[in-house]
Design a protein around this motif. Structure first.
Motif, PDB file in Angstrom:
ATOM      1  N   PRO A  84      54.106  36.871  18.771  1.00 52.58           N
ATOM      2  CA  PRO A  84      54.799  36.769  17.481  1.00 52.58           C
ATOM      3  C   PRO A  84      54.224  37.680  16.411  1.00 52.58           C
ATOM      4  CG  PRO A  84      53.495  34.798  17.910  1.00 52.58           C
ATOM      5  CD  PRO A  84      53.520  35.590  19.186  1.00 52.58           C
ATOM      6  N   VAL A  85      52.898  37.841  16.393  1.00 47.76           N
ATOM      7  CA  VAL A  85      52.277  38.741  15.427  1.00 47.76           C
ATOM      8  C   VAL A  85      52.736  40.174  15.681  1.00 47.76           C
ATOM      9  CG1 VAL A  85      50.085  39.694  14.619  1.00 47.76           C
ATOM     10  CG2 VAL A  85      50.277  37.247  15.101  1.00 47.76           C
ATOM     11  N   CYS A  86      52.798  40.542  16.966  1.00 47.88           N
ATOM     12  CA  CYS A  86      53.092  41.931  17.328  1.00 47.88           C
ATOM     13  C   CYS A  86      54.505  42.349  16.972  1.00 47.88           C
ATOM     14  CB  CYS A  86      52.881  42.139  18.826  1.00 47.88           C
ATOM     15  SG  CYS A  86      51.232  41.699  19.403  1.00 47.88           S
ATOM     16  N   VAL A  87      55.451  41.431  17.041  1.00 52.08           N
ATOM     17  CA  VAL A  87      56.851  41.815  16.825  1.00 52.08           C
ATOM     18  C   VAL A  87      57.311  41.585  15.389  1.00 52.08           C
ATOM     19  CG1 VAL A  87      57.430  41.384  19.239  1.00 52.08           C
ATOM     20  CG2 VAL A  87      57.778  39.559  17.548  1.00 52.08           C
ATOM     21  N   THR A  88      56.421  41.078  14.522  1.00 53.62           N
ATOM     22  CA  THR A  88      56.784  40.930  13.118  1.00 53.62           C
ATOM     23  C   THR A  88      57.022  42.312  12.524  1.00 53.62           C
ATOM     24  OG1 THR A  88      55.444  38.920  12.913  1.00 53.62           O
ATOM     25  CG2 THR A  88      56.052  40.039  10.878  1.00 53.62           C
ATOM     26  N   PRO A  89      58.210  42.571  11.976  1.00 53.98           N
ATOM     27  CA  PRO A  89      58.552  43.930  11.538  1.00 53.98           C
ATOM     28  C   PRO A  89      57.617  44.469  10.465  1.00 53.98           C
ATOM     29  CG  PRO A  89      60.489  42.511  11.580  1.00 53.98           C
ATOM     30  CD  PRO A  89      59.300  41.621  11.773  1.00 53.98           C
ATOM     31  N   LEU A  90      57.402  45.761  10.487  1.00 52.03           N
ATOM     32  CA  LEU A  90      56.570  46.407   9.487  1.00 52.03           C
ATOM     33  C   LEU A  90      57.111  46.144   8.084  1.00 52.03           C
ATOM     34  CD1 LEU A  90      54.229  48.304   8.793  1.00 52.03           C
ATOM     35  CD2 LEU A  90      55.780  50.235   9.179  1.00 52.03           C
ATOM     36  N   GLU A  91      58.419  46.121   7.943  1.00 53.32           N
ATOM     37  CA  GLU A  91      59.020  45.860   6.640  1.00 53.32           C
ATOM     38  C   GLU A  91      58.611  44.494   6.106  1.00 53.32           C
ATOM     39  OE1 GLU A  91      63.448  45.500   4.533  1.00 53.32           O
ATOM     40  OE2 GLU A  91      63.264  45.893   6.678  1.00 53.32           O
ATOM     41  N   PHE A  93      48.215  32.271   8.671  1.00 52.57           N
ATOM     42  CA  PHE A  93      47.283  32.110   9.775  1.00 52.57           C
ATOM     43  C   PHE A  93      46.397  33.349   9.835  1.00 52.57           C
ATOM     44  CE2 PHE A  93      50.819  29.448  11.813  1.00 52.57           C
ATOM     45  CZ  PHE A  93      50.303  28.272  11.308  1.00 52.57           C
ATOM     46  N   GLY A  94      45.204  33.185  10.368  1.00 52.57           N
ATOM     47  CA  GLY A  94      44.215  34.250  10.315  1.00 52.57           C
ATOM     48  C   GLY A  94      44.594  35.515  11.056  1.00 52.57           C
ATOM     49  N   ASP A  95      45.390  35.392  12.145  1.00 49.21           N
ATOM     50  CA  ASP A  95      45.665  36.586  12.939  1.00 49.21           C
ATOM     51  C   ASP A  95      46.620  37.549  12.251  1.00 49.21           C
ATOM     52  OD1 ASP A  95      47.856  34.937  13.209  1.00 49.21           O
ATOM     53  OD2 ASP A  95      47.863  34.927  15.404  1.00 49.21           O
ATOM     54  N   MET A  96      47.215  37.144  11.128  1.00 47.48           N
ATOM     55  CA  MET A  96      48.099  38.065  10.409  1.00 47.48           C
ATOM     56  C   MET A  96      47.354  38.947   9.414  1.00 47.48           C
ATOM     57  SD  MET A  96      51.090  37.786  11.614  1.00 47.48           S
ATOM     58  CE  MET A  96      51.848  38.895  10.439  1.00 47.48           C
ATOM     59  N   LEU A  97      46.112  38.597   9.087  1.00 48.76           N
ATOM     60  CA  LEU A  97      45.434  39.284   7.996  1.00 48.76           C
ATOM     61  C   LEU A  97      45.052  40.726   8.319  1.00 48.76           C
ATOM     62  CD1 LEU A  97      45.366  36.406   6.831  1.00 48.76           C
ATOM     63  CD2 LEU A  97      43.085  36.908   5.950  1.00 48.76           C
ATOM     64  N   ARG A  98      44.905  41.040   9.614  1.00 43.26           N
ATOM     65  CA  ARG A  98      44.503  42.392   9.965  1.00 43.26           C
ATOM     66  C   ARG A  98      45.638  43.214  10.559  1.00 43.26           C
ATOM     67  NH1 ARG A  98      40.852  43.385  13.590  1.00 43.26           N
ATOM     68  NH2 ARG A  98      40.166  45.262  12.501  1.00 43.26           N
ATOM     69  N   VAL A  99      46.845  42.676  10.539  1.00 42.09           N
ATOM     70  CA  VAL A  99      47.989  43.434  11.037  1.00 42.09           C
ATOM     71  C   VAL A  99      48.298  44.551  10.041  1.00 42.09           C
ATOM     72  CG1 VAL A  99      50.418  43.352  11.681  1.00 42.09           C
ATOM     73  CG2 VAL A  99      48.917  41.421  12.219  1.00 42.09           C
ATOM     74  N   PRO A 100      48.290  45.804  10.481  1.00 39.15           N
ATOM     75  CA  PRO A 100      48.481  46.901   9.525  1.00 39.15           C
ATOM     76  C   PRO A 100      49.907  46.993   9.017  1.00 39.15           C
ATOM     77  CG  PRO A 100      48.322  47.745  11.778  1.00 39.15           C
ATOM     78  CD  PRO A 100      48.016  46.280  11.846  1.00 39.15           C
ATOM     79  N   GLY A 101      50.032  47.146   7.700  1.00 37.84           N
ATOM     80  CA  GLY A 101      51.307  47.497   7.104  1.00 37.84           C
ATOM     81  C   GLY A 101      51.418  49.008   7.049  1.00 37.84           C
ATOM     82  N   SER A 102      52.227  49.505   6.144  1.00 31.95           N
ATOM     83  CA  SER A 102      52.396  50.958   6.055  1.00 31.95           C
ATOM     84  C   SER A 102      51.110  51.655   5.639  1.00 31.95           C
ATOM     85  CB  SER A 102      53.515  51.298   5.066  1.00 31.95           C
ATOM     86  OG  SER A 102      54.766  50.878   5.574  1.00 31.95           O
ATOM     87  N   GLY A 137      55.572  32.543   7.367  1.00 37.32           N
ATOM     88  CA  GLY A 137      56.093  31.823   8.531  1.00 37.32           C
ATOM     89  C   GLY A 137      56.588  32.774   9.601  1.00 37.32           C
ATOM     90  N   ILE A 138      55.778  32.989  10.633  1.00 38.04           N
ATOM     91  CA  ILE A 138      56.172  33.873  11.722  1.00 38.04           C
ATOM     92  C   ILE A 138      56.179  33.091  13.030  1.00 38.04           C
ATOM     93  CG2 ILE A 138      55.027  35.787  10.533  1.00 38.04           C
ATOM     94  CD1 ILE A 138      53.066  35.666  13.090  1.00 38.04           C
ATOM     95  N   GLY A 139      56.686  33.728  14.072  1.00 42.57           N
ATOM     96  CA  GLY A 139      56.553  33.139  15.393  1.00 42.57           C
ATOM     97  C   GLY A 139      57.872  32.872  16.084  1.00 42.57           C
ATOM     98  N   PHE A 140      57.748  32.384  17.314  1.00 37.74           N
ATOM     99  CA  PHE A 140      58.898  32.073  18.150  1.00 37.74           C
ATOM    100  C   PHE A 140      59.322  30.616  17.918  1.00 37.74           C
ATOM    101  CE2 PHE A 140      57.079  35.790  20.101  1.00 37.74           C
ATOM    102  CZ  PHE A 140      58.183  36.510  20.520  1.00 37.74           C
ATOM    103  N   MET A 153      47.066  45.451  19.075  1.00 35.86           N
ATOM    104  CA  MET A 153      45.613  45.496  19.193  1.00 35.86           C
ATOM    105  C   MET A 153      44.945  44.457  18.305  1.00 35.86           C
ATOM    106  SD  MET A 153      43.023  46.882  20.722  1.00 35.86           S
ATOM    107  CE  MET A 153      43.269  48.545  21.388  1.00 35.86           C
ATOM    108  N   VAL A 154      45.716  43.838  17.412  1.00 37.23           N
ATOM    109  CA  VAL A 154      45.162  42.883  16.456  1.00 37.23           C
ATOM    110  C   VAL A 154      45.278  41.458  16.961  1.00 37.23           C
ATOM    111  CG1 VAL A 154      45.368  41.947  14.131  1.00 37.23           C
ATOM    112  CG2 VAL A 154      45.709  44.386  14.517  1.00 37.23           C
TER     113      VAL A 154
END
Length: 383
Positions: A63-70, A89-98, A137-140, A345-346
């Motif tokens: 779910p983290v991986c497919v969350t759109p960059l937008e 949730f903690g795993d979203m904090l290091r997902v790179p944006g633009s 709120g992300i996820g399947f 990778m995050v």
């Protein structure tokens, strides 16, 4: 879990491997949908012990991986506002944006907090009536019901300073999109057991019939996955394409009617873009008109955000099962968990993170242990 070790028993694993080998007469390619299954497969080396030609393709079930960059950029914009407490949730904090991530926004002074439940965010909103509290709120289908319940509770309790930034996605439309891709090599699916715990299996028979692929609902422990593979191989070898439930201790055919009722009340189905894949019709949820006032995207009017994906990262191809993580030139070099180029990778469920964590750093030549011999089932299941 009290009986967790039972599902890593090397003796039972060997029997399942023997049965898989005995019934495999030709190459097959199947996709495990869930990133949690991918991590279990790589951690325990299951893919290394399958018969030659049987390939496990890693799907987009992170779910983290497919969350759109937008959406990530919208989260960064909202979190940067001084009146906002942004919860995730903690795993979203290091997902790179633009250009940055939520950790960078937090270090710049924003009030970004890690929570363990959306209800934690609702509690923060009750305790801070002068602040706007937003939950990411992300996820399947697995995480959507508690997020829906939180919005339901906010409305019931009259908490107006709470909102949800929604990026929920649905598995069946993704399977359909994968099968209609011109580059598709998938001949069968290992479906995610936790998704089916919520939604049941009723959406899968039509997909299996239309695309003529077996779909086997599978758990996450080594023996769960091996049983799923065994049943899939038996169907493929016989030319069958049915839906089977190999995870009956958790999955019922009708799923959880209560959770489904909550989803139907709070959310409505919408088209959704998947990071690295693109727009998939009817593949997501958004808040229904009844609860639209709790939609952070509308509340904060985050529109017109321009996004820019990394030109080096090939996570989109990883998510579509077109390449393995170590086939990307950046993998393990310019892209590491410490300095990720992409979400795969995050995330704790990302395929790239799994390959890096379990030292699948180079293109495979021969699966060997430190002694120079192929790993045994006992070595693999006890890793």
């Amino acid at each position: 879990m009290k009986y967790l070790d039972e599902f890593s028993d090397p003796v039972l694993a060997e029997r399942l491997f023997d049965d898989i080998r005995a019934h495999t007469t030709r190459p097959w390619a199947m996709m495990e949908v869930c990133g949690g299954q991918t991590h279990s497969i790589i951690r325990h080396g299951i893919d290394q012990l399958l018969p030659e030609g049987v390939e496990l393709i890693h799907g987009p079930g992170c779910p983290v991986c497919v969350t759109p960059l937008e959406v990530i950029d919208k989260a960064l914009e909202i979190a940067s506002r001084p009146e906002v407490v942004f919860c995730s949730f903690g795993d979203m904090l290091r997902v790179p944006g633009s250009g940055r991530d939520l950790f960078r926004v937090k270090s710049d002074g924003a009030d970004v907090r890690v929570v363990y439940s959306p209800l934690d965010a609702l509690k923060i909103a009750r305790e801070n009536p002068d602040r706007e509290v937003v939950f990411f709120g992300i996820g399947f289908e697995t995480t959507a019901p508690p997020n829906a319940m939180t919005v339901y509770q906010a409305k019931k309790l009259g908490i107006r300073n709470f909102s949800l930034l929604v990026s929920h996605v649905r598995v069946p439309p993704a399977i359909d999109a994968i099968m209609t891709s011109p580059d598709c090599r998938v001949q069968a699916f290992l479906a995610a057991g936790h998704v089916c715990t919520v939604m049941g299996t009723r959406e899968y028979p039509e997909l299996a019939e239309r695309h003529r692929v077996p779909i086997v609902v599978t758990g996450f422990e080594p023996l769960d996955i091996l049983e799923g593979i065994r049943r899939t191989i038996l169907q493929l070898e016989c030319g069958e394409h049915r839906v089977e439930n190999a995870y009956p201790r958790a999955v019922q055919a009708d799923g959880s009617p209560a959770a489904q009722a909550m989803l139907a009340d709070v959310f409505e189905v919408t088209d959704r873009a998947w990071r690295g894949i693109g727009m998939i019709p009817a593949s997501g949820w958004r808040l229904s008109p009844k609860y639209r006032e709790y939609d952070a995207e509308h509340r904060f009017s985050v529109t017109g955000i321009a996004t820019q994906e990394s030109t080096v990262c090939r996570s989109g191809e990883v998510l579509q099962g077109l390449i393995k993580p170590h086939e990307c030139a950046a993998f393990g070099k310019t892209c590491t968990p410490r300095n990720p180029l992409g979400a795969t990778m995050v995330s704790s469920e990302g395929a790239c993170a799994a390959y890096y964590l379990y030292r699948r750093l180079e293109l495979p030549q021969a699966a060997e242990t430190s002694t120079g011999t192929a790993p045994t089932t006992r070595e693999v299941t006890r890793r």
